[in-house]
Write an enzyme that holds these catalytic residues in place. Structure first.
Site, PDB file in Angstrom:
ATOM      1  N   LEU A  14       0.849  -1.198   0.000  1.00 29.78           N
ATOM      2  CA  LEU A  14       0.000   0.000   0.000  1.00 29.78           C
ATOM      3  C   LEU A  14       0.881   1.243   0.000  1.00 29.78           C
ATOM      4  O   LEU A  14       1.016   1.944   1.003  1.00 29.78           O
ATOM      5  CB  LEU A  14      -0.937   0.005   1.209  1.00 29.78           C
ATOM      6  CG  LEU A  14      -2.191  -0.826   1.054  1.00 29.78           C
ATOM      7  CD1 LEU A  14      -2.970  -0.880   2.361  1.00 29.78           C
ATOM      8  CD2 LEU A  14      -3.078  -0.284  -0.049  1.00 29.78           C
ATOM      9  N   HIS A  15       1.513   1.506  -1.138  1.00 22.03           N
ATOM     10  CA  HIS A  15       2.386   2.658  -1.291  1.00 22.03           C
ATOM     11  C   HIS A  15       1.956   3.441  -2.514  1.00 22.03           C
ATOM     12  O   HIS A  15       1.475   2.869  -3.479  1.00 22.03           O
ATOM     13  CB  HIS A  15       3.840   2.219  -1.451  1.00 22.03           C
ATOM     14  CG  HIS A  15       4.327   1.444  -0.269  1.00 22.03           C
ATOM     15  ND1 HIS A  15       4.623   2.036   0.929  1.00 22.03           N
ATOM     16  CD2 HIS A  15       4.528   0.123  -0.087  1.00 22.03           C
ATOM     17  CE1 HIS A  15       5.004   1.113   1.796  1.00 22.03           C
ATOM     18  NE2 HIS A  15       4.948  -0.070   1.199  1.00 22.03           N
ATOM     19  N   ALA A  16       2.138   4.743  -2.474  1.00 22.40           N
ATOM     20  CA  ALA A  16       1.877   5.656  -3.580  1.00 22.40           C
ATOM     21  C   ALA A  16       0.547   5.383  -4.301  1.00 22.40           C
ATOM     22  O   ALA A  16      -0.515   5.601  -3.750  1.00 22.40           O
ATOM     23  CB  ALA A  16       3.049   5.671  -4.540  1.00 22.40           C
ATOM     24  N   PRO A  18      -1.205   2.570  -5.241  1.00 20.88           N
ATOM     25  CA  PRO A  18      -2.182   1.681  -4.599  1.00 20.88           C
ATOM     26  C   PRO A  18      -2.841   2.318  -3.368  1.00 20.88           C
ATOM     27  O   PRO A  18      -4.039   2.162  -3.155  1.00 20.88           O
ATOM     28  CB  PRO A  18      -1.359   0.448  -4.220  1.00 20.88           C
ATOM     29  CG  PRO A  18      -0.230   0.447  -5.184  1.00 20.88           C
ATOM     30  CD  PRO A  18       0.092   1.892  -5.404  1.00 20.88           C
TER      31      PRO A  18
END
Length: 93
Positions: A14-16, A18
């Site tokens: 769950l980065h940037a 997403p």
């Protein structure tokens, strides 16, 4: 309290991008939702900074929860989004 446990389907976690997709979906649900790592403290799922702060990795289990009316349906949609690692918001969100 309604709750869903799901593994993050995005390889990068769950980065940037997403996280942005997830936060938009959580906000669009109209239901207050929290997200947490399986062993962590819950944070507001509609907060980009809070979601990024989790540092959830691909394949890691997260917990989505809500006490609001309509929580079951909202959590089901969000869990599907996270598990499948969708690149776009589905029209059903």
């Amino acid at each position: 309290m309604a709750e869903r446990r799901v593994n993050v389907g995005w390889a990068e976690g769950l980065h940037a991008r997403p996280a942005s997709i997830f936060v938009r979906a959580a906000t669009a649900s109209g239901v207050p939702v929290t997200i947490a790592k399986a062993d962590g403290n819950p944070v507001n799922a509609a907060s980009m900074l809070a979601v990024l702060g989790l540092g959830a990795q691909g394949g890691e289990e997260i917990v989505l929860a809500s006490e609001a009316d309509g929580a079951e349906a909202a959590l089901e949609r969000l869990a599907k989004l996270v598990a499948e690692g969708l690149e776009e918001l589905p029209e059903t969100v």
